[in-house]
Design an enzyme around this catalytic site. Structure first.
Site, PDB file in Angstrom:
ATOM      1  N   ASP A 336       0.852  -1.183   0.000  1.00  0.00           N
ATOM      2  CA  ASP A 336       0.000   0.000   0.000  1.00  0.00           C
ATOM      3  C   ASP A 336       0.886   1.229   0.000  1.00  0.00           C
ATOM      4  O   ASP A 336       2.022   1.161   0.440  1.00  0.00           O
ATOM      5  CB  ASP A 336      -0.810   0.050   1.304  1.00  0.00           C
ATOM      6  CG  ASP A 336      -2.043  -0.800   1.231  1.00  0.00           C
ATOM      7  OD1 ASP A 336      -2.457  -1.128   0.118  1.00  0.00           O
ATOM      8  OD2 ASP A 336      -2.591  -1.119   2.295  1.00  0.00           O
ATOM      9  N   LYS A 337       0.335   2.329  -0.454  1.00  0.00           N
ATOM     10  CA  LYS A 337       1.102   3.567  -0.385  1.00  0.00           C
ATOM     11  C   LYS A 337       0.836   4.278   0.936  1.00  0.00           C
ATOM     12  O   LYS A 337       1.727   4.402   1.781  1.00  0.00           O
ATOM     13  CB  LYS A 337       0.731   4.502  -1.543  1.00  0.00           C
ATOM     14  CG  LYS A 337       1.355   5.880  -1.411  1.00  0.00           C
ATOM     15  CD  LYS A 337       0.983   6.803  -2.559  1.00  0.00           C
ATOM     16  CE  LYS A 337      -0.457   7.296  -2.518  1.00  0.00           C
ATOM     17  NZ  LYS A 337      -0.722   8.303  -1.488  1.00  0.00           N
TER      18      LYS A 337
END
Ligand code: ADP
Ligand code: MG
Length: 947
Positions: A336-337
């Site tokens: 995930d960012k």
């Protein structure tokens, strides 16, 4: 009497009661929940909301299972035959050693099991309750009957609840009913005979909310819940088997057949030479025993358990043991960012509203800072105090939307501001504060009636408020210098003119989700005008190119008759209010970790729900790229790829934006089709399938939902990408240490069995007896091999490509190494025995010295493959390396020496194991005989580096 009463309260037909009856019987309040005093008394009366631990397999059975290994059968049979031959000492020692072995295995296994179980349960489940009218988060163990619990999508139902309010509430009860589809919940009163699976107005502990929201009253906790009643049936034992241990099992089964064949061969050949069958039986047993690496299973378990605890120290909680070793062979990490690669410390820096762009100063959640339009610069404002800066109603509406369409709040402690809830929302509150907007005031003027919570799937959140603003109403001017200030607002001037003849929906979300629902926008006079999406997208691209996370805002006026909202209500005709762009800086340690992964041959891919340009900009800042390009592939583009082209594209690209949770599963499968070993992170409800499919599913400990945690193999307690990299490092170290243990143990078995086989074939006396072999393989091996499990990581562990997942346990190089060392071990035993026997004629002494020489060589070999030995060698070569973590190996060697001294100097041991005491000269000879091992090991380490 009290206990009876306590029980009785749980056994009521909750599903057929009305709200009033519920409130009455549970003695609680429908909206305010319990009082603190009530909670206190009930906590004492009913205890904690947890299941009493049910013991798994009975300990005695578990102990007996330790003998359930093919290799140990041989020993048990050998002992039995010795007993039959009335060789009681021999039989006793064989059995004694197997029992000791089983005890060690049993203790280690229980320890490892308990440690893993404890870690997994240390991840606390939270519940949201209303007590004394205040919403709060508590540990779910703190719940008492009568508590008012709020459920949201992704939650694990913390206790048995009777639902009193639902909104699209869907619950997956598969753990309880076996039904894999989620059930829609209602609040309707049900008939008494309704079976459990159809009680739609109940939510049962341990099931998961897959969508919607709900509110319910706790009617049963702990063992009194439906899950508690059936949990005796659920085997809660941690599984200690991993791909590697299964490979070991396979290996030992093959080994068993080889051993039996060779032993039979030896027996027959020996008889052919005219030996008595008793002698030959002794030889065959010695051979069988010598070939079995008895100490290995214990070492494997210990090594894995140590890996688990090391990972825990580095913020990674292992839920499933195999993950420890799989992590070491990971080839792709999909992360995930937001929050994992970035800080999740959001600050709004740019606003676009009513056709104007604004900059916002300040940092963090501190409301210090200003909103200013660049072309109304301070200089100009100072020069011309009457500068015609028009207060921009669109700006104000955009900020109000961010403030009201918000489920989070800010707190300040010692002057430090932080957010409780979603950082994205925290940033919106902060910027509204900077503009002087007062939330309480606004919320009393426009109370919230209903809401649609944010979900990644829809990419927006909406709230419905009483009261509305007619469009075109002029709003206040900002103070002369063009800034918004609290005092600058003038209510009388028509500032917040609310009309009670309308209700308002505020919506915030991704630009794509909002724009497609808007036809009109608000201009800087507060008028509704046609919207030019192209211009908005230009503004978005500008913000996103700097790595800003962009949210769009909109509103819609609805009649006052409307007091609830659902997705169709915001499907169209929204009025676009503006954009806010917030910075979310990359974590410094994550940038380092990304680089470390790249050197280690592990690809890092970013998978985010965020905008393509934002994702690409952040990826660029973090060095997540491949051949220089960082253009993101969007979920939309992904959807258009067919299954045959997908794997190649997914393999090639590194940034995936606007990815819907469901698409993560496709991504994982595509990568696996390319033969990758995939680690995938996730936090939402809909991430669960991808987490399960991935070779390693990693859930976020803080931001993650219970659903995601349940599906994951590992949990990050700090949500930080750097911890994933740490897990890769530890996983690789575990594997390396296991290889070292194998490389260390097997050559001794090799040397011993060669000795026995060759001596029988040459018709010579056995240089080593079955019991002595047992001593070497169990007592000596464990003392020397367990320290290898504690070996620290090598500096080079992250400088090599990942191990191939199909790589056999015994690679060609490892086999060569085992062979070479085995031959040297054979020379040691055979040579020493023949020499001493021929020079002194004392068989017992010759055997003892052969064993001591073998152990001396072993000590040197251990040093040569351990980190400390390598560091010492580097020191000798004049390199300045520090020698650290020498403790375990040092202790192992000291223990070994002590045991060997006892083995040959103590009369009891002499009697048991037919050994003889050595004098100091003889000790020295043994030591010297082992020395050449250093040279041989150095040569072997060159072609098969083990670190
Ligand atoms: P990620 O966590 O990968 O950044 P999310 O699925 O959380 O992605 O968010 C996707 C998009 O949804 C964001 O780019 C943003 O536009 C929007 N969004 C995120 N959080 C919220 C929120 N609390 N309310 C409304 N919209 C949001
Ligand atoms: Mg998010």
């Amino acid at each position: 009497m009290q206990a009876q009463e306590t029980k009785a309260i749980f056994n009521q037909p909750w599903h057929e009661l009305s709200e009033q009856e519920l409130v009455q019987r549970l003695n609680t309040h429908l909206t305010k929940g319990l009082t603190s005093a009530e909670v206190q008394t009930r906590r004492q009366q009913f205890g904690a909301n947890e299941l009493t631990a049910k013991s798994g397999t009975h300990p005695i059975l578990r102990f007996l299972l330790q003998f359930h290994q093919p290799l140990l059968y041989i020993l048990l049979v050998a002992g039995a035959i010795k007993a039959f031959l009335a060789e009681w000492v021999n039989a006793g020692v064989i059995w004694g050693v197997t029992v000791i072995n089983a005890i060690i295995g049993f203790v280690q296994e229980s320890k490892a099991e308990n440690a893993i179980a404890a870690l997994a349960s240390s991840v606390q489940t939270d519940a949201t309750v209303v007590r004394e009218g205040v919403k709060q988060q508590i540990a779910s163990t703190e719940l008492v009957p009568g508590d008012l619990v709020l459920l949201a999508s992704g939650d694990k139902v913390p206790a048995d609840l009777r639902l009193i309010q639902v909104k699209n509430l869907q619950i997956n009860e598969s753990a309880l009913t076996g039904e894999s589809l989620a059930v829609s919940k209602t609040t309707a009163i049900l008939a008494a005979e309704t079976p459990l699976a159809e009680r739609t107005n109940m939510a049962y502990a341990g099931s998961f909310v897959t969508a919607g929201q709900g509110r319910g009253m706790v009617v049963a906790i702990g063992d009194q819940t439906e899950t508690g009643r059936i949990s005796q049936l659920i085997d809660q034992r941690t599984n200690l088997s991993t791909p590697l241990t299964r490979k070991f099992d396979q290996f030992s089964r093959i080994l068993l057949y080889i051993i039996l064949a060779v032993a039979a061969f030896t027996f027959v050949v020996g008889l052919g030479y005219g030996n008595s069958w008793v002698t030959m039986f002794e030889a065959a047993v010695a051979l069988a025993v010598s070939a079995i690496p008895e100490g290995l299973p214990a070492v494997v378990t210990i090594t894995l358990a140590i890996g688990v605890s090391r990972m825990a120290r580095r913020h990674v909680i292992v839920r499933k043991l195999p993950a420890v070793e799989t992590m070491g062979s990971t080839t792709v990490i999909c992360s995930d960012k937001t929050g994992t690669l970035t800080e999740n410390q959001m600050t709004v820096q740019a606003i676009y509203a009513g056709g104007e762009s604004y900059r916002v100063t300040g940092s963090g959640y501190d409301p210090k800072g200003e909103i200013s339009a660049p072309h109304h610069s301070h200089e100009r404002a100072a020069a011309d105090p009457n500068s015609d800066f028009n207060a921009n109603p669109a700006l104000q509406a955009c900020l109000i939307a961010g403030l009201l369409c918000n489920d989070s709040h800010l707190t300040v402690k010692d002057g430090f501001w932080s957010v409780v809830g979603d950082p994205t929302e925290g940033a919106l509150l902060t910027v509204a504060n900077k503009a002087g907007l007062n939330r309480e005031e606004l919320e009393t003027q426009q109370p919230r009636l209903d809401s649609i919570p944010f979900e990644s799937e829809y990419q927006y959140m909406a709230t419905l408020h009483r009261g509305g603003r007619e469009s075109g109403v002029r709003l206040p001017r900002a103070s002369a210098d063009g800034r918004w200030e609290a005092e600058g607002r003038n209510q009388e001037n028509g500032a917040i003119q609310l009309s009670q003849s309308l209700n308002t929906i505020y919506v915030k979300g991704s630009v794509e989700a909002i724009l497609q629902r808007c036809r009109q926008g608000m201009d800087q006079d507060g008028q509704l005008v046609g919207l030019d999406p192209a211009e908005v997208h230009r503004q978005v691209d500008q913000m996103a190119a700097q790595g800003l996370r962009v949210l769009a805002f909109a509103s819609k006026s609805v009649p006052t008759t409307q007091d609830a909202i659902d997705h169709p209500d915001v499907a169209s005709d929204l009025v676009f209010l503006g954009l806010q762009g917030m910075i979310d800086p990359p974590r410094a340690e994550a940038i380092r970790a990304v680089r470390a992964c790249q050197t280690a041959g592990v690809q890092v891919k970013m998978i985010t729900g965020d905008h393509a340009a934002t994702a690409a900009a952040i990826a660029h800042q973090m060095g997540i790229q491949k051949h220089g390009d960082v253009k993101a592939l969007t979920g939309q583009e992904l959807a258009q790829l067919n299954d045959s082209e997908l794997p190649t594209v997914v393999e090639d690209r590194v940034v995936f934006a606007r990815v819907a949770p469901e698409q993560k599963l496709r991504l994982v499968e595509a990568l696996q089709a390319k033969g990758e070993v995939v680690a995938m992170t996730g936090d939402g409800v809909n991430d669960a399938p991808a987490l399960r499919q991935a070779d390693i599913g990693i859930a976020m400990g803080r931001a993650g939902t219970e659903v995601a945690k349940e599906a994951a193999d590992m949990i990050l307690t700090d949500d930080n990408f750097a911890s994933i990299e740490a897990a890769v490092e530890e996983g690789r170290t575990v594997y390396r240490n296991l290889l070292k243990a194998i490389a260390f143990i097997l050559p001794v078995n090799g040397g011993e069995s060669m000795t026995i086989l060759i001596s029988v074939l040459l018709a010579r006396e056995l240089p080593i007896l079955a019991l002595q072999v047992l001593w070497l393989n169990m007592v000596n091996s464990i003392a020397m091999t367990v320290p290898l499990a504690f070996e620290p990581k090598s500096e080079r562990v992250m400088q090599r490509p990942p191990r191939h997942p199909n790589q056999p346990l015994l690679s060609a190089n490892l086999l060569k190494r085992i062979l070479v060392i085995s031959v040297f071990n054979w020379i040691l035993i055979f040579g020493m025995f023949e020499w001493i026997r021929q020079t002194t004629g004392e068989v017992d002494l010759a055997r003892t010295m052969a064993i001591q020489a073998l152990v001396a060589g072993r000590i040197f070999y251990l040093l040569s493959i351990s980190q400390i030995g390598r560091a010492m060698a580097a020191r000798l070569r004049g390199q300045a390396v520090c020698i650290r973590d020498a403790g375990a190996i040092g202790l192992g060697i000291i223990a070994t020496v002590m045991l060997q001294v006892i083995f040959s100097q103590w009369s009891v041991m002499n009697a048991l194991f037919s050994t003889a005491p050595l004098n100091s000269m003889q000790w020295l000879i043994c030591l010297a005989a082992g020395l050449p091992m250093l040279l041989i090991a150095a040569g072997v380490n060159r072609f098969d580096p083990l670190d």
